[in-house]
Design a protein around this motif. Structure first.
Motif, PDB file in Angstrom:
ATOM      1  N   GLN A 239      27.123  77.766  20.287  1.00  0.00           N
ATOM      2  CA  GLN A 239      26.891  77.715  21.725  1.00  0.00           C
ATOM      3  C   GLN A 239      26.735  76.264  22.154  1.00  0.00           C
ATOM      4  O   GLN A 239      25.881  75.555  21.636  1.00  0.00           O
ATOM      5  N   VAL A 240      27.555  75.841  23.091  1.00  0.00           N
ATOM      6  CA  VAL A 240      27.495  74.478  23.592  1.00  0.00           C
ATOM      7  C   VAL A 240      26.687  74.471  24.884  1.00  0.00           C
ATOM      8  O   VAL A 240      26.972  75.225  25.806  1.00  0.00           O
ATOM      9  N   GLN A 241      25.701  73.627  24.949  1.00  0.00           N
ATOM     10  CA  GLN A 241      24.932  73.454  26.175  1.00  0.00           C
ATOM     11  C   GLN A 241      25.327  72.145  26.829  1.00  0.00           C
ATOM     12  O   GLN A 241      25.404  71.109  26.159  1.00  0.00           O
ATOM     13  N   LEU A 242      25.571  72.204  28.136  1.00  0.00           N
ATOM     14  CA  LEU A 242      26.037  71.047  28.887  1.00  0.00           C
ATOM     15  C   LEU A 242      25.065  70.757  30.020  1.00  0.00           C
ATOM     16  O   LEU A 242      24.661  71.674  30.738  1.00  0.00           O
ATOM     17  N   VAL A 243      24.720  69.501  30.186  1.00  0.00           N
ATOM     18  CA  VAL A 243      23.800  69.100  31.242  1.00  0.00           C
ATOM     19  C   VAL A 243      24.421  67.964  32.033  1.00  0.00           C
ATOM     20  O   VAL A 243      24.647  66.875  31.489  1.00  0.00           O
ATOM     21  N   GLU A 244      24.670  68.229  33.313  1.00  0.00           N
ATOM     22  CA  GLU A 244      25.244  67.220  34.195  1.00  0.00           C
ATOM     23  C   GLU A 244      24.137  66.420  34.888  1.00  0.00           C
ATOM     24  O   GLU A 244      23.032  66.919  35.101  1.00  0.00           O
ATOM     25  N   SER A 245      24.477  65.216  35.275  1.00  0.00           N
ATOM     26  CA  SER A 245      23.567  64.384  36.063  1.00  0.00           C
ATOM     27  C   SER A 245      24.386  63.367  36.837  1.00  0.00           C
ATOM     28  O   SER A 245      25.588  63.198  36.591  1.00  0.00           O
ATOM     29  N   GLY A 246      23.711  62.693  37.781  1.00  0.00           N
ATOM     30  CA  GLY A 246      24.376  61.623  38.514  1.00  0.00           C
ATOM     31  C   GLY A 246      24.768  61.961  39.923  1.00  0.00           C
ATOM     32  O   GLY A 246      25.239  61.082  40.665  1.00  0.00           O
ATOM     33  N   GLY A 247      24.588  63.214  40.327  1.00  0.00           N
ATOM     34  CA  GLY A 247      24.927  63.580  41.691  1.00  0.00           C
ATOM     35  C   GLY A 247      23.957  62.971  42.688  1.00  0.00           C
ATOM     36  O   GLY A 247      22.931  62.394  42.310  1.00  0.00           O
ATOM     37  N   GLY A 248      24.292  63.096  43.965  1.00  0.00           N
ATOM     38  CA  GLY A 248      23.407  62.570  44.990  1.00  0.00           C
ATOM     39  C   GLY A 248      24.070  62.547  46.345  1.00  0.00           C
ATOM     40  O   GLY A 248      25.162  63.090  46.530  1.00  0.00           O
ATOM     41  N   LEU A 249      23.384  61.896  47.279  1.00  0.00           N
ATOM     42  CA  LEU A 249      23.884  61.752  48.642  1.00  0.00           C
ATOM     43  C   LEU A 249      24.427  60.337  48.817  1.00  0.00           C
ATOM     44  O   LEU A 249      23.694  59.366  48.582  1.00  0.00           O
ATOM     45  N   VAL A 250      25.686  60.239  49.186  1.00  0.00           N
ATOM     46  CA  VAL A 250      26.321  58.940  49.386  1.00  0.00           C
ATOM     47  C   VAL A 250      27.102  58.962  50.690  1.00  0.00           C
ATOM     48  O   VAL A 250      27.325  60.029  51.272  1.00  0.00           O
ATOM     49  N   GLN A 251      27.542  57.787  51.106  1.00  0.00           N
ATOM     50  CA  GLN A 251      28.361  57.693  52.313  1.00  0.00           C
ATOM     51  C   GLN A 251      29.843  57.671  51.942  1.00  0.00           C
ATOM     52  O   GLN A 251      30.208  57.296  50.817  1.00  0.00           O
ATOM     53  N   ALA A 252      30.656  58.060  52.889  1.00  0.00           N
ATOM     54  CA  ALA A 252      32.097  58.019  52.669  1.00  0.00           C
ATOM     55  C   ALA A 252      32.512  56.598  52.277  1.00  0.00           C
ATOM     56  O   ALA A 252      32.050  55.624  52.879  1.00  0.00           O
ATOM     57  N   GLY A 253      33.368  56.518  51.272  1.00  0.00           N
ATOM     58  CA  GLY A 253      33.819  55.231  50.764  1.00  0.00           C
ATOM     59  C   GLY A 253      33.022  54.720  49.581  1.00  0.00           C
ATOM     60  O   GLY A 253      33.454  53.782  48.894  1.00  0.00           O
ATOM     61  N   ASP A 254      31.860  55.313  49.334  1.00  0.00           N
ATOM     62  CA  ASP A 254      31.019  54.893  48.214  1.00  0.00           C
ATOM     63  C   ASP A 254      31.564  55.425  46.893  1.00  0.00           C
ATOM     64  O   ASP A 254      32.501  56.231  46.852  1.00  0.00           O
ATOM     65  N   SER A 255      30.911  54.988  45.820  1.00  0.00           N
ATOM     66  CA  SER A 255      31.262  55.443  44.470  1.00  0.00           C
ATOM     67  C   SER A 255      30.061  56.130  43.832  1.00  0.00           C
ATOM     68  O   SER A 255      28.901  55.873  44.202  1.00  0.00           O
ATOM     69  N   LEU A 256      30.359  56.959  42.852  1.00  0.00           N
ATOM     70  CA  LEU A 256      29.321  57.686  42.125  1.00  0.00           C
ATOM     71  C   LEU A 256      29.871  57.988  40.734  1.00  0.00           C
ATOM     72  O   LEU A 256      31.083  58.230  40.589  1.00  0.00           O
ATOM     73  N   ARG A 257      29.005  57.977  39.734  1.00  0.00           N
ATOM     74  CA  ARG A 257      29.435  58.358  38.392  1.00  0.00           C
ATOM     75  C   ARG A 257      28.607  59.532  37.909  1.00  0.00           C
ATOM     76  O   ARG A 257      27.381  59.444  37.838  1.00  0.00           O
TER      77      ARG A 257
END
Length: 117
Positions: free
Chosen positions: A1-19
């Motif tokens: 069983q593989v467990q996956l945990v995402e992170s890094g989301g958030g609130l940004v403005q148009a044109g911004d970057s996120l990883r």
């Protein structure tokens, strides 16, 4: 069983970057093709990007091509999604998934990305 945990989301403005990051519990992480999907409010889940086990092959949805980049570091059991030039329509919950022999069988809980004007 593989467990996956995402992170890094958030609130940004148009044109911004996120990883976004996705860490897998599986020590044989390099045996899995990985992908990112997203689900926008009121819409079906859609494919965003995928990467092969070695990282040598990638693929993207037309809507994110040239703006998003998927990568992985097998030594860290991690897959990334670099998102540049974000648009309002990129607002969604983003999920990473691991593909076993037949299908994307393992999914994370998702991370919210909200792009504002």
């Amino acid at each position: 069983q593989v467990q996956l945990v995402e992170s890094g989301g958030g609130l940004v403005q148009a044109g911004d970057s996120l990883r976004l990051s996705c860490v897998a519990s599986e020590r044989n992480f390099s045996m899995y093709d990985m992908a990112w999907f997203r689900r926008a409010p009121g819409k079906e889940r859609e494919f965003v990007a995928a990467i092969s086990r070695s990282g040598g092959t990638t693929g993207y949805a037309d809507s994110v091509k040239d703006r998003f980049s998927i990568s992985r570091v097998n030594a860290k059991n991690t897959v990334y999604l670099q998102m540049n030039s974000l648009k309002l329509e990129d607002t969604a919950v983003y999920y990473c998934a691991a593909r076993d022999k037949y299908d994307y069988a393992y999914w994370g809980q998702g991370t919210q990305v909200t792009v504002s004007s």
